[in-house]
Write an enzyme that holds these catalytic residues in place. Structure first.
Site, PDB file in Angstrom:
ATOM      1  N   CYS A  26       7.439   7.631  -8.763  1.00  0.00           N
ATOM      2  CA  CYS A  26       6.371   8.208  -8.349  1.00  0.00           C
ATOM      3  C   CYS A  26       5.766   8.064  -7.073  1.00  0.00           C
ATOM      4  O   CYS A  26       5.300   6.802  -6.689  1.00  0.00           O
ATOM      5  CB  CYS A  26       5.138   8.272  -9.219  1.00  0.00           C
ATOM      6  N   ASP A  27       5.417   9.390  -6.071  1.00  0.00           N
ATOM      7  CA  ASP A  27       4.685   8.977  -5.033  1.00  0.00           C
ATOM      8  C   ASP A  27       3.385   9.362  -5.317  1.00  0.00           C
ATOM      9  O   ASP A  27       3.130  10.563  -5.429  1.00  0.00           O
ATOM     10  CB  ASP A  27       5.388   9.759  -3.944  1.00  0.00           C
ATOM     11  N   SER A  77     -10.059  -5.700  -1.548  1.00  0.00           N
ATOM     12  CA  SER A  77      -9.370  -7.038  -0.699  1.00  0.00           C
ATOM     13  C   SER A  77     -10.451  -7.394  -0.348  1.00  0.00           C
ATOM     14  O   SER A  77     -11.564  -7.241  -0.070  1.00  0.00           O
ATOM     15  CB  SER A  77      -8.345  -6.484   0.337  1.00  0.00           C
ATOM     16  N   TYR A  82      -6.257  -0.267   7.301  1.00  0.00           N
ATOM     17  CA  TYR A  82      -6.582  -0.863   5.970  1.00  0.00           C
ATOM     18  C   TYR A  82      -7.551  -1.511   5.351  1.00  0.00           C
ATOM     19  O   TYR A  82      -7.937  -1.143   4.272  1.00  0.00           O
ATOM     20  CB  TYR A  82      -5.448  -1.961   5.891  1.00  0.00           C
TER      21      TYR A  82
END
Length: 277
Positions: free
Chosen positions: A72-73, A149, A162
């Site tokens: 799956c994308d 993150s 990002y």
């Protein structure tokens, strides 16, 4: 099964959907979930070869009907919606969604793909999960874990797109995990901030050309990296113990640390005086 002597009530006999689950931290999490007696784990990824290899490994180790790879994308809305339906139709429930998929690139020309996967798909998946699991939508409650993150907390100029997606994931998750939403849905939304982890994405051969604008490789900027197993263990602990709207740091091969007060304090500092102007 028990985790360090503690039964993980939010893992045992639960149905999981994990994005980015074919390799790295995602694959580590999938393995640990099954070791801790998850009922069923569906893992999504675009990496078909890695996904099928992992599915075969899990079949051999845990038997049939315990894990399923779905190619799956997640940036493709219709594909993503179909994957959710496939999991729900199989077990008539989804208990936990882990939004782990990520695109890490220093090539800002690829900004749309980075935003689509890291942020847009995370938002889309969280809203889908609320639709399937929320008691206000006929569900039985559940948990969503969104992966941010430490780069979201320690601004650096190396990976601007990002890092921007990861701070946005943090803000979105904290907001939609707040009591205002949780009281209606009974779906916990948790945020995990991983430190550098020893996955293929940080290996020098895989990034030799991708960080060409800087004098040092991304790998050299993260010389100390935790083990994938430590990251996966930490994820399971957060799922078992986290309060909705909380943020957790998992780094340096240490147990997860609840950094929610740090996040709240940081936003309080930034907003100081604004309401009076």
């Amino acid at each position: 099964m028990s985790f360090g002597g503690v039964v993980l009530e939010n893992i045992v006999d639960k149905v999981f959907l994990v994005t980015g689950g074919a390799a790295g931290i995602g694959a580590g999490v999938v393995r640990e979930l099954l070791l801790e007696n998850a009922r069923y784990v569906a893992f999504l990824d675009i990496a078909e070869r890695e996904g099928l290899i992992l599915e075969s490994e899990l079949y051999t180790k845990f038997g049939a009907l315990k894990a399923k790879f779905i190619k799956c994308d997640i940036s493709n809305e219709s594909e993503f919606a179909d994957a959710y339906k496939q999991v729900f139709n199989k077990y008539r429930r989804i208990d936990v969604v882990i939004n782990n998929a990520v695109v890490l690139s220093a090539d800002d020309s690829d900004y749309k793909r980075i935003v689509d996967v890291n942020l847009t798909a995370t938002i889309s998946s969280t809203l889908k999960a609320l639709d399937y699991m929320g008691i206000d939508k006929g569900g039985i409650g559940g948990t969503v874990v969104n992966v941010s993150s430490l780069l979201a907390l320690t601004p650096k100029p190396h990976l601007p797109v990002y890092a921007s997606t990861k701070i946005a994931v943090l803000q979105f998750s904290n907001s939609i995990g707040a009591e205002l939403f949780y009281s209606k849905s009974k779906v916990r939304v948790l945020t995990v901030c991983f430190g550098p982890t020893d996955t293929a994405i940080l290996q020098k051969p895989s990034i030799s050309n991708f960080d060409k604008h800087f004098t040092q490789s991304l790998a050299s900027r993260a010389p100390v990296r935790q083990r994938v197993k430590s990251a996966a263990y930490g994820m399971l602990q957060v799922i078992n113990n986290g309060v909705s709207g909380s943020t957790w740091m998992i780094a340096n091969d240490k147990s997860p640390v609840d950094i929610s007060e740090n996040i709240s304090g940081g936003f309080n500092v930034m907003s100081c005086g604004i309401e009076n102007n």
